[in-house]
Design a protein around this motif. Structure first.
Motif, PDB file in Angstrom:
ATOM      1  N   PRO A   6      15.743  -4.971  -1.396  1.00 39.81           N
ATOM      2  CA  PRO A   6      15.221  -6.336  -1.317  1.00 39.81           C
ATOM      3  C   PRO A   6      13.978  -6.478  -2.168  1.00 39.81           C
ATOM      4  O   PRO A   6      13.305  -5.491  -2.488  1.00 39.81           O
ATOM      5  CB  PRO A   6      14.904  -6.497   0.170  1.00 39.81           C
ATOM      6  CG  PRO A   6      14.607  -5.114   0.635  1.00 39.81           C
ATOM      7  CD  PRO A   6      15.517  -4.208  -0.158  1.00 39.81           C
ATOM      8  N   ARG A   7      13.684  -7.706  -2.544  1.00 41.74           N
ATOM      9  CA  ARG A   7      12.440  -7.984  -3.272  1.00 41.74           C
ATOM     10  C   ARG A   7      11.472  -8.645  -2.291  1.00 41.74           C
ATOM     11  O   ARG A   7      11.789  -9.688  -1.703  1.00 41.74           O
ATOM     12  CB  ARG A   7      12.690  -8.888  -4.471  1.00 41.74           C
ATOM     13  CG  ARG A   7      11.417  -9.169  -5.293  1.00 41.74           C
ATOM     14  CD  ARG A   7      11.700 -10.007  -6.537  1.00 41.74           C
ATOM     15  NE  ARG A   7      12.597  -9.302  -7.439  1.00 41.74           N
ATOM     16  CZ  ARG A   7      13.837  -9.708  -7.729  1.00 41.74           C
ATOM     17  NH1 ARG A   7      14.309 -10.818  -7.186  1.00 41.74           N
ATOM     18  NH2 ARG A   7      14.583  -9.017  -8.558  1.00 41.74           N
ATOM     19  N   ILE A   8      10.313  -8.040  -2.137  1.00 43.16           N
ATOM     20  CA  ILE A   8       9.329  -8.490  -1.159  1.00 43.16           C
ATOM     21  C   ILE A   8       8.114  -9.074  -1.874  1.00 43.16           C
ATOM     22  O   ILE A   8       7.531  -8.425  -2.747  1.00 43.16           O
ATOM     23  CB  ILE A   8       8.870  -7.321  -0.264  1.00 43.16           C
ATOM     24  CG1 ILE A   8      10.049  -6.691   0.476  1.00 43.16           C
ATOM     25  CG2 ILE A   8       7.801  -7.792   0.713  1.00 43.16           C
ATOM     26  CD1 ILE A   8      10.768  -7.618   1.403  1.00 43.16           C
ATOM     27  N   ALA A   9       7.742 -10.294  -1.513  1.00 42.33           N
ATOM     28  CA  ALA A   9       6.497 -10.884  -2.013  1.00 42.33           C
ATOM     29  C   ALA A   9       5.365 -10.506  -1.063  1.00 42.33           C
ATOM     30  O   ALA A   9       5.506 -10.618   0.162  1.00 42.33           O
ATOM     31  CB  ALA A   9       6.623 -12.403  -2.106  1.00 42.33           C
ATOM     32  N   ILE A  10       4.261 -10.043  -1.621  1.00 46.86           N
ATOM     33  CA  ILE A  10       3.091  -9.681  -0.813  1.00 46.86           C
ATOM     34  C   ILE A  10       1.879 -10.456  -1.309  1.00 46.86           C
ATOM     35  O   ILE A  10       1.596 -10.487  -2.509  1.00 46.86           O
ATOM     36  CB  ILE A  10       2.801  -8.170  -0.883  1.00 46.86           C
ATOM     37  CG1 ILE A  10       3.996  -7.365  -0.336  1.00 46.86           C
ATOM     38  CG2 ILE A  10       1.545  -7.839  -0.100  1.00 46.86           C
ATOM     39  CD1 ILE A  10       3.760  -5.856  -0.333  1.00 46.86           C
ATOM     40  N   ILE A  11       1.181 -11.099  -0.381  1.00 50.36           N
ATOM     41  CA  ILE A  11      -0.057 -11.811  -0.709  1.00 50.36           C
ATOM     42  C   ILE A  11      -1.198 -11.197   0.103  1.00 50.36           C
ATOM     43  O   ILE A  11      -0.974 -10.630   1.169  1.00 50.36           O
ATOM     44  CB  ILE A  11       0.063 -13.327  -0.448  1.00 50.36           C
ATOM     45  CG1 ILE A  11       0.374 -13.614   1.022  1.00 50.36           C
ATOM     46  CG2 ILE A  11       1.147 -13.919  -1.345  1.00 50.36           C
ATOM     47  CD1 ILE A  11       0.412 -15.111   1.349  1.00 50.36           C
ATOM     48  N   PRO A  12      -2.427 -11.287  -0.400  1.00 47.29           N
ATOM     49  CA  PRO A  12      -3.522 -10.504   0.189  1.00 47.29           C
ATOM     50  C   PRO A  12      -4.095 -11.031   1.482  1.00 47.29           C
ATOM     51  O   PRO A  12      -4.810 -10.306   2.177  1.00 47.29           O
ATOM     52  CB  PRO A  12      -4.586 -10.516  -0.910  1.00 47.29           C
ATOM     53  CG  PRO A  12      -4.326 -11.782  -1.660  1.00 47.29           C
ATOM     54  CD  PRO A  12      -2.835 -11.970  -1.639  1.00 47.29           C
ATOM     55  N   GLY A  13      -3.808 -12.283   1.863  1.00 55.24           N
ATOM     56  CA  GLY A  13      -4.504 -12.871   3.000  1.00 55.24           C
ATOM     57  C   GLY A  13      -5.887 -13.342   2.578  1.00 55.24           C
ATOM     58  O   GLY A  13      -6.176 -13.535   1.393  1.00 55.24           O
ATOM     59  N   ASP A  14      -6.767 -13.512   3.537  1.00 57.78           N
ATOM     60  CA  ASP A  14      -8.115 -13.990   3.220  1.00 57.78           C
ATOM     61  C   ASP A  14      -8.866 -12.918   2.437  1.00 57.78           C
ATOM     62  O   ASP A  14      -9.005 -11.777   2.901  1.00 57.78           O
ATOM     63  CB  ASP A  14      -8.876 -14.321   4.512  1.00 57.78           C
ATOM     64  CG  ASP A  14     -10.130 -15.126   4.251  1.00 57.78           C
ATOM     65  OD1 ASP A  14     -11.003 -14.641   3.501  1.00 57.78           O
ATOM     66  OD2 ASP A  14     -10.231 -16.251   4.775  1.00 57.78           O
ATOM     67  N   PRO A  15      -9.376 -13.242   1.251  1.00 63.21           N
ATOM     68  CA  PRO A  15     -10.059 -12.239   0.426  1.00 63.21           C
ATOM     69  C   PRO A  15     -11.368 -11.756   1.027  1.00 63.21           C
ATOM     70  O   PRO A  15     -11.888 -10.715   0.610  1.00 63.21           O
ATOM     71  CB  PRO A  15     -10.294 -12.969  -0.898  1.00 63.21           C
ATOM     72  CG  PRO A  15     -10.325 -14.422  -0.528  1.00 63.21           C
ATOM     73  CD  PRO A  15      -9.327 -14.569   0.588  1.00 63.21           C
TER      74      PRO A  15
END
Length: 338
Positions: A6-15
């Motif tokens: 699968p291709r997973i998108a990851i975002i950092p959350g609050d910097p």
């Protein structure tokens, strides 16, 4: 032939919190980059900040959005959501909330366009999100509104192989009993069963917790168990679902701890949350249950008290990633079969 990753998108959350550090640590956990093709979404300086905080290198191999369909391995989709000097470690800021929402929007856009199979986000700060225009009770309702989903959805808490859903959530205790309706209980059971199936359990055992002490003690302490919960459970069993209860809430989690149930339907927020967090705070995961795309996040918050100090425990983030990979595989397979 093995199933495609699968291709997973990851975002950092609050910097401003521990999210960037956690993702940097996640990428160095054994097997993570082999389990899925990973697309990092966000500002380069935020990802580098997390790597610096963790004392670990990070490889930002830039990709254009048009090339995501053929992406393999680890790639980075650049965004410009926050200026470097606007990142204030361990502080609630509107800029941090804006960064969180813009990265989330992009990840959801890609998920709804079938370019990624699931989304993992680092911890958000609700005060920062609200100052940036969240305009919703929480990020789960924000996500549903953003993608135009009007079906039943609710936050699900996961610890290892145990899931919990709620009949009521963020309301006062004095209002809980009035919200315990057959329809609400049915939906919570259905959400638990559907999410368990998406995680690979074909006939999960779902235990329903009672509302009242001693499961009402045959009506002595209330009739919700007799008039509402039992009829719903009976109907679920008649339709061949493995649903049991209502179980006294002070013992039902013992069954879960012994591996006897796959999911517990709780009646209110803290009925499940206290037990889950006592059983394993550093492994807890939150799932955006019911949404048409898998979304997970560690169940803890932004932990401003340790932000930037390389003290963040990656355990819950790793659990969120592993669960997301299982759900994303099934999501990808169901799309291919449609």
């Amino acid at each position: 032939m093995t199933d495609p990753k699968p291709r997973i998108a990851i975002i950092p959350g609050d910097p401003s919190g521990i999210g960037p550090e956690l993702i940097a640590k996640l990428l160095h956990e054994e097997g993570v980059t082999e389990a899925a093709d990973i697309l990092l979404i966000g500002d380069d300086h935020v990802w580098q900040q997390g790597a610096d905080q963790a004392g670990l290198p990070i490889a930002l191999s830039q990709i254009d959005e048009a090339d995501i369909d053929s992406q393999t391995g680890l790639a980075w989709l650049p965004m410009q959501t926050i200026e470097p000097d606007a990142v204030k470690i361990a502080e609630v800021t509107q800029a941090g909330g804006t960064c969180s929402l813009r990265c989330l929007d992009k990840a959801l856009d890609l998920a709804m366009a079938d370019k990624v199979d699931g989304v993992l986000f680092g911890p958000f700060n609700k005060a920062a999100l609200t100052s940036a225009g969240l305009n919703a009770e929480d990020e789960h309702r924000y996500m549903a509104r953003y993608i135009g989903f009007d079906g039943y959805h609710s936050e699900i808490n996961v610890l290892d192989d145990l899931m919990t859903t709620r009949v009521t959530s963020h309301i006062g205790l004095r209002d809980v009993a009035d919200r315990i309706t057959p329809e609400a209980v049915e939906k919570a059971i259905g959400l638990a069963e559907d999410t368990c199936r998406r995680a690979g359990k074909q006939r999960p055992h779902i235990a329903v917790a009672a509302l009242n002490p001693h499961a009402g003690d045959n009506g002595k302490f209330g009739r919700e168990e007799i008039d509402i919960l039992q009829p719903v459970i009976d109907a679920a069993q008649a339709s061949q679902k493995h649903v049991t209860g209502p179980w006294p809430s002070d013992t039902v989690f013992l069954k879960a701890k012994q591996g006897e149930v796959d999911a517990i339907v709780t009646m209110y927020h803290d009925q499940g949350q206290i037990a889950i967090k006592l059983m394993g705070f550093d492994r807890g995961v939150t799932v955006a249950g019911g949404l048409p795309v898998p979304v997970t996040t560690p169940a803890h918050g932004t932990a401003f008290d340790i932000a930037g100090q390389n003290k963040a425990n990656v355990g819950a983030t790793l659990q969120a990633f592993n669960l997301l990979v299982r759900m994303a595989r099934n999501h990808r397979a169901s799309r291919a079969a449609a």
